[in-house]
Scaffold this motif. Sequence first.
Motif, PDB file in Angstrom:
ATOM      1  N   LEU A 163     -13.499 -16.716  13.873  1.00 54.62           N
ATOM      2  CA  LEU A 163     -12.202 -16.429  13.427  1.00 54.62           C
ATOM      3  C   LEU A 163     -11.219 -17.359  13.769  1.00 54.62           C
ATOM      4  CD1 LEU A 163     -11.269 -13.049  15.326  1.00 54.62           C
ATOM      5  CD2 LEU A 163     -11.540 -13.321  12.849  1.00 54.62           C
ATOM      6  N   LYS A 164     -11.372 -18.384  14.655  1.00 52.11           N
ATOM      7  CA  LYS A 164     -10.519 -19.628  14.861  1.00 52.11           C
ATOM      8  C   LYS A 164     -10.848 -20.479  13.903  1.00 52.11           C
ATOM      9  CE  LYS A 164      -9.033 -22.789  18.175  1.00 52.11           C
ATOM     10  NZ  LYS A 164      -9.150 -23.279  19.809  1.00 52.11           N
ATOM     11  N   GLU A 165     -11.911 -20.649  13.304  1.00 48.95           N
ATOM     12  CA  GLU A 165     -12.219 -21.581  12.399  1.00 48.95           C
ATOM     13  C   GLU A 165     -12.160 -21.045  10.853  1.00 48.95           C
ATOM     14  OE1 GLU A 165     -16.682 -22.102  13.307  1.00 48.95           O
ATOM     15  OE2 GLU A 165     -16.120 -23.088  15.077  1.00 48.95           O
ATOM     16  N   HIS A 166     -11.650 -19.851  10.801  1.00 47.24           N
ATOM     17  CA  HIS A 166     -11.303 -19.190   9.301  1.00 47.24           C
ATOM     18  C   HIS A 166     -12.531 -18.947   8.533  1.00 47.24           C
ATOM     19  CE1 HIS A 166      -7.445 -20.159  10.745  1.00 47.24           C
ATOM     20  NE2 HIS A 166      -7.411 -21.142  10.420  1.00 47.24           N
ATOM     21  N   SER A 167     -13.856 -18.786   9.355  1.00 46.90           N
ATOM     22  CA  SER A 167     -15.050 -18.679   8.304  1.00 46.90           C
ATOM     23  C   SER A 167     -15.582 -17.167   8.104  1.00 46.90           C
ATOM     24  CB  SER A 167     -16.006 -19.488   9.211  1.00 46.90           C
ATOM     25  OG  SER A 167     -16.357 -19.083  10.669  1.00 46.90           O
ATOM     26  N   ILE A 168     -14.778 -16.398   9.031  1.00 46.10           N
ATOM     27  CA  ILE A 168     -14.906 -14.908   8.589  1.00 46.10           C
ATOM     28  C   ILE A 168     -14.574 -14.471   7.546  1.00 46.10           C
ATOM     29  CG2 ILE A 168     -14.614 -12.525   9.625  1.00 46.10           C
ATOM     30  CD1 ILE A 168     -15.007 -13.716  12.272  1.00 46.10           C
ATOM     31  N   ASN A 169     -15.233 -13.828   6.731  1.00 45.08           N
ATOM     32  CA  ASN A 169     -14.898 -13.357   5.327  1.00 45.08           C
ATOM     33  C   ASN A 169     -14.110 -11.735   5.508  1.00 45.08           C
ATOM     34  OD1 ASN A 169     -14.666 -13.028   2.581  1.00 45.08           O
ATOM     35  ND2 ASN A 169     -16.515 -12.008   2.212  1.00 45.08           N
ATOM     36  N   ARG A 170     -12.790 -11.916   5.207  1.00 42.88           N
ATOM     37  CA  ARG A 170     -12.161 -10.667   5.405  1.00 42.88           C
ATOM     38  C   ARG A 170     -11.363 -10.132   4.105  1.00 42.88           C
ATOM     39  NH1 ARG A 170      -8.513 -11.865  10.796  1.00 42.88           N
ATOM     40  NH2 ARG A 170      -9.121 -14.034   9.804  1.00 42.88           N
ATOM     41  N   VAL A 171     -11.990  -9.081   3.466  1.00 38.46           N
ATOM     42  CA  VAL A 171     -11.289  -9.297   2.400  1.00 38.46           C
ATOM     43  C   VAL A 171     -10.734  -7.429   2.382  1.00 38.46           C
ATOM     44  CG1 VAL A 171     -11.616  -8.701  -0.354  1.00 38.46           C
ATOM     45  CG2 VAL A 171     -12.775 -10.257   0.957  1.00 38.46           C
ATOM     46  N   TYR A 172      -9.402  -7.167   1.751  1.00 38.96           N
ATOM     47  CA  TYR A 172      -8.410  -6.230   2.072  1.00 38.96           C
ATOM     48  C   TYR A 172      -8.283  -5.648   0.563  1.00 38.96           C
ATOM     49  CZ  TYR A 172      -7.516  -6.999   7.191  1.00 38.96           C
ATOM     50  OH  TYR A 172      -7.744  -6.997   8.226  1.00 38.96           O
ATOM     51  N   TYR A 173      -8.135  -4.212   0.491  1.00 41.19           N
ATOM     52  CA  TYR A 173      -7.389  -3.790  -0.821  1.00 41.19           C
ATOM     53  C   TYR A 173      -6.256  -3.186  -0.443  1.00 41.19           C
ATOM     54  CZ  TYR A 173     -11.311  -4.061  -4.263  1.00 41.19           C
ATOM     55  OH  TYR A 173     -12.211  -4.655  -5.161  1.00 41.19           O
ATOM     56  N   ALA A 174      -5.075  -3.331  -1.428  1.00 38.86           N
ATOM     57  CA  ALA A 174      -3.818  -2.945  -1.032  1.00 38.86           C
ATOM     58  C   ALA A 174      -3.204  -2.525  -2.292  1.00 38.86           C
ATOM     59  CB  ALA A 174      -3.183  -4.061  -0.396  1.00 38.86           C
ATOM     60  N   LEU A 175      -2.654  -1.339  -2.260  1.00 36.03           N
ATOM     61  CA  LEU A 175      -1.672  -0.951  -3.522  1.00 36.03           C
ATOM     62  C   LEU A 175      -0.291  -1.406  -3.175  1.00 36.03           C
ATOM     63  CD1 LEU A 175      -1.640   0.707  -6.170  1.00 36.03           C
ATOM     64  CD2 LEU A 175      -1.087   2.571  -4.554  1.00 36.03           C
ATOM     65  N   VAL A 176       0.302  -2.121  -4.051  1.00 36.04           N
ATOM     66  CA  VAL A 176       1.780  -2.656  -3.926  1.00 36.04           C
ATOM     67  C   VAL A 176       2.574  -1.987  -4.921  1.00 36.04           C
ATOM     68  CG1 VAL A 176       0.748  -4.812  -2.897  1.00 36.04           C
ATOM     69  CG2 VAL A 176       1.157  -4.777  -5.423  1.00 36.04           C
ATOM     70  N   ASN A 177       3.733  -2.126  -4.641  1.00 34.91           N
ATOM     71  CA  ASN A 177       4.814  -1.813  -5.587  1.00 34.91           C
ATOM     72  C   ASN A 177       5.015  -2.999  -6.571  1.00 34.91           C
ATOM     73  OD1 ASN A 177       6.382   0.685  -4.421  1.00 34.91           O
ATOM     74  ND2 ASN A 177       5.954  -0.330  -2.761  1.00 34.91           N
ATOM     75  N   GLY A 178       5.399  -2.561  -7.915  1.00 36.23           N
ATOM     76  CA  GLY A 178       5.610  -3.738  -8.923  1.00 36.23           C
ATOM     77  C   GLY A 178       4.251  -4.232  -9.495  1.00 36.23           C
ATOM     78  N   ASN A 179       4.436  -4.715 -10.480  1.00 37.71           N
ATOM     79  CA  ASN A 179       3.148  -5.289 -11.247  1.00 37.71           C
ATOM     80  C   ASN A 179       3.282  -6.815 -11.434  1.00 37.71           C
ATOM     81  OD1 ASN A 179       4.157  -2.571 -13.487  1.00 37.71           O
ATOM     82  ND2 ASN A 179       2.043  -3.020 -12.779  1.00 37.71           N
ATOM     83  N   ILE A 180       2.338  -7.472 -10.617  1.00 36.04           N
ATOM     84  CA  ILE A 180       2.163  -8.619 -10.629  1.00 36.04           C
ATOM     85  C   ILE A 180       1.836  -9.328 -11.597  1.00 36.04           C
ATOM     86  CG2 ILE A 180       0.635 -10.546  -9.017  1.00 36.04           C
ATOM     87  CD1 ILE A 180       0.434  -8.370  -7.073  1.00 36.04           C
ATOM     88  N   LYS A 181       2.508 -10.491 -12.169  1.00 37.06           N
ATOM     89  CA  LYS A 181       2.289 -10.970 -13.441  1.00 37.06           C
ATOM     90  C   LYS A 181       1.258 -11.951 -13.761  1.00 37.06           C
ATOM     91  CE  LYS A 181       7.124  -9.968 -14.586  1.00 37.06           C
ATOM     92  NZ  LYS A 181       7.604  -9.210 -13.382  1.00 37.06           N
ATOM     93  N   VAL A 182       0.673 -12.505 -12.463  1.00 40.02           N
ATOM     94  CA  VAL A 182      -0.427 -13.606 -12.634  1.00 40.02           C
ATOM     95  C   VAL A 182      -1.602 -12.670 -12.151  1.00 40.02           C
ATOM     96  CG1 VAL A 182       1.139 -15.617 -12.445  1.00 40.02           C
ATOM     97  CG2 VAL A 182       0.209 -14.399 -10.459  1.00 40.02           C
ATOM     98  N   GLY A 183      -2.774 -13.460 -12.505  1.00 39.91           N
ATOM     99  CA  GLY A 183      -3.764 -12.822 -12.151  1.00 39.91           C
ATOM    100  C   GLY A 183      -4.473 -12.995 -10.784  1.00 39.91           C
ATOM    101  N   SER A 184      -4.172 -14.023  -9.931  1.00 44.85           N
ATOM    102  CA  SER A 184      -4.393 -14.451  -8.733  1.00 44.85           C
ATOM    103  C   SER A 184      -3.555 -15.536  -8.247  1.00 44.85           C
ATOM    104  CB  SER A 184      -6.086 -14.835  -8.833  1.00 44.85           C
ATOM    105  OG  SER A 184      -5.989 -16.081  -9.628  1.00 44.85           O
ATOM    106  N   GLY A 185      -3.508 -15.792  -6.908  1.00 45.23           N
ATOM    107  CA  GLY A 185      -2.759 -16.673  -6.351  1.00 45.23           C
ATOM    108  C   GLY A 185      -3.060 -16.901  -4.750  1.00 45.23           C
ATOM    109  N   THR A 186      -2.018 -17.678  -4.368  1.00 48.65           N
ATOM    110  CA  THR A 186      -2.449 -18.096  -2.773  1.00 48.65           C
ATOM    111  C   THR A 186      -0.879 -17.996  -2.290  1.00 48.65           C
ATOM    112  OG1 THR A 186      -4.360 -19.411  -2.982  1.00 48.65           O
ATOM    113  CG2 THR A 186      -3.075 -19.667  -1.314  1.00 48.65           C
ATOM    114  N   ILE A 187      -0.726 -17.356  -1.118  1.00 42.90           N
ATOM    115  CA  ILE A 187       0.439 -17.357  -0.572  1.00 42.90           C
ATOM    116  C   ILE A 187       0.422 -18.103   0.819  1.00 42.90           C
ATOM    117  CG2 ILE A 187       2.322 -16.027   0.361  1.00 42.90           C
ATOM    118  CD1 ILE A 187       0.913 -13.409  -0.910  1.00 42.90           C
ATOM    119  N   ASP A 188       0.916 -19.299   0.782  1.00 39.72           N
ATOM    120  CA  ASP A 188       0.680 -20.407   1.982  1.00 39.72           C
ATOM    121  C   ASP A 188       2.332 -20.436   2.504  1.00 39.72           C
ATOM    122  OD1 ASP A 188       0.736 -22.212   3.766  1.00 39.72           O
ATOM    123  OD2 ASP A 188      -0.500 -23.575   2.439  1.00 39.72           O
TER     124      ASP A 188
END
Length: 307
Positions: A163-188
């Motif tokens: 977990l500390k090394e960020h090597s565990i693969n954790r994938v979530y599905y979420a339903l969000v309000n609004g229509n996201i205009k790009v296909g993918s991205g990163t929030i940093d």
Amino acid sequence: MLKELKLIVENIEESLRLDLYISKELNDISRSYVQKLIKSGNVRVNNEIIYSKKYKISEEDEIDIEIPEPEKLKLEPENIPIEIIYEDKDLLVVNKPQGMVVHPAPGHYSGTLVNALLYHSKSLSSINGIIRPGIVHRIDKDTSGLLMIAKNNKAHNSLAAQLKEHSINRVYYALVNGNIKVGSGTIDAPIGRHPVNRLKRAVVEKNSKKAVTHFKVIESYSGYTLVELKLETGRTHQIRVHMSYLGYPLVGDPLYGIKKKKFNLKGQMLHAKVLGFIHPTTLKYMEFNSELPEYFKALLKKMQRRK
């Protein structure tokens, strides 16, 4: 043993509520607990017991606080059904339902995943103490999905290191309000405590930790988007905070979402779908996939009909 604290009010420009001042000065104690101390007669101002949380303090007031020794908590095993996806001598992978608290905390001393685990398993790691036996990571009460549980300390240390090394693969599905205009991205965007609401986290620069979430649009509906989110870091409420920050809060989220309630939901539409890690003993990569809960799939069907 009773703990006694003294505060002398200094450098305030205007009178403040007693509970607010104490909780700000003692930032490791919640405001609700401060209010409980006041109501119980454990707070004195200028040697006079004050029972009102709204009491206004002034410059140079002397505040004495008595904090009772915490009650010793005894956790009871409870015969609560849990969905076990995988189990061996080192670990379990469980599929937590929405509405279940992971481990005991004030207000939730029974009915938790830990109570169920204590009934199911005779062996759980002790690294996180008696309140959180076996718990390596957690998900929110109203988030459903996969969690790994350590049955011994060796397994716990291995999984925690991943977990500390960020090597565990954790994938979530979420339903969000609004229509996201790009296909993918990163929030940093770094996450820390909300500057006003102690229950919330927020994207802030001061007293924050690095937080990175990768997202990909799975399907768009009329005013909503199904998103796949991969955690690079694992901060409290990370996905909920990041998607709200981006302008697409989770559907049904009571803390970060839209106040107007729709669809009669019990909490945020967020599911921990994929969990992958290196096994502590075999050193082989293992990955587990959990189906979306029925209430989640039912809402997506509604969305499909609206398209």
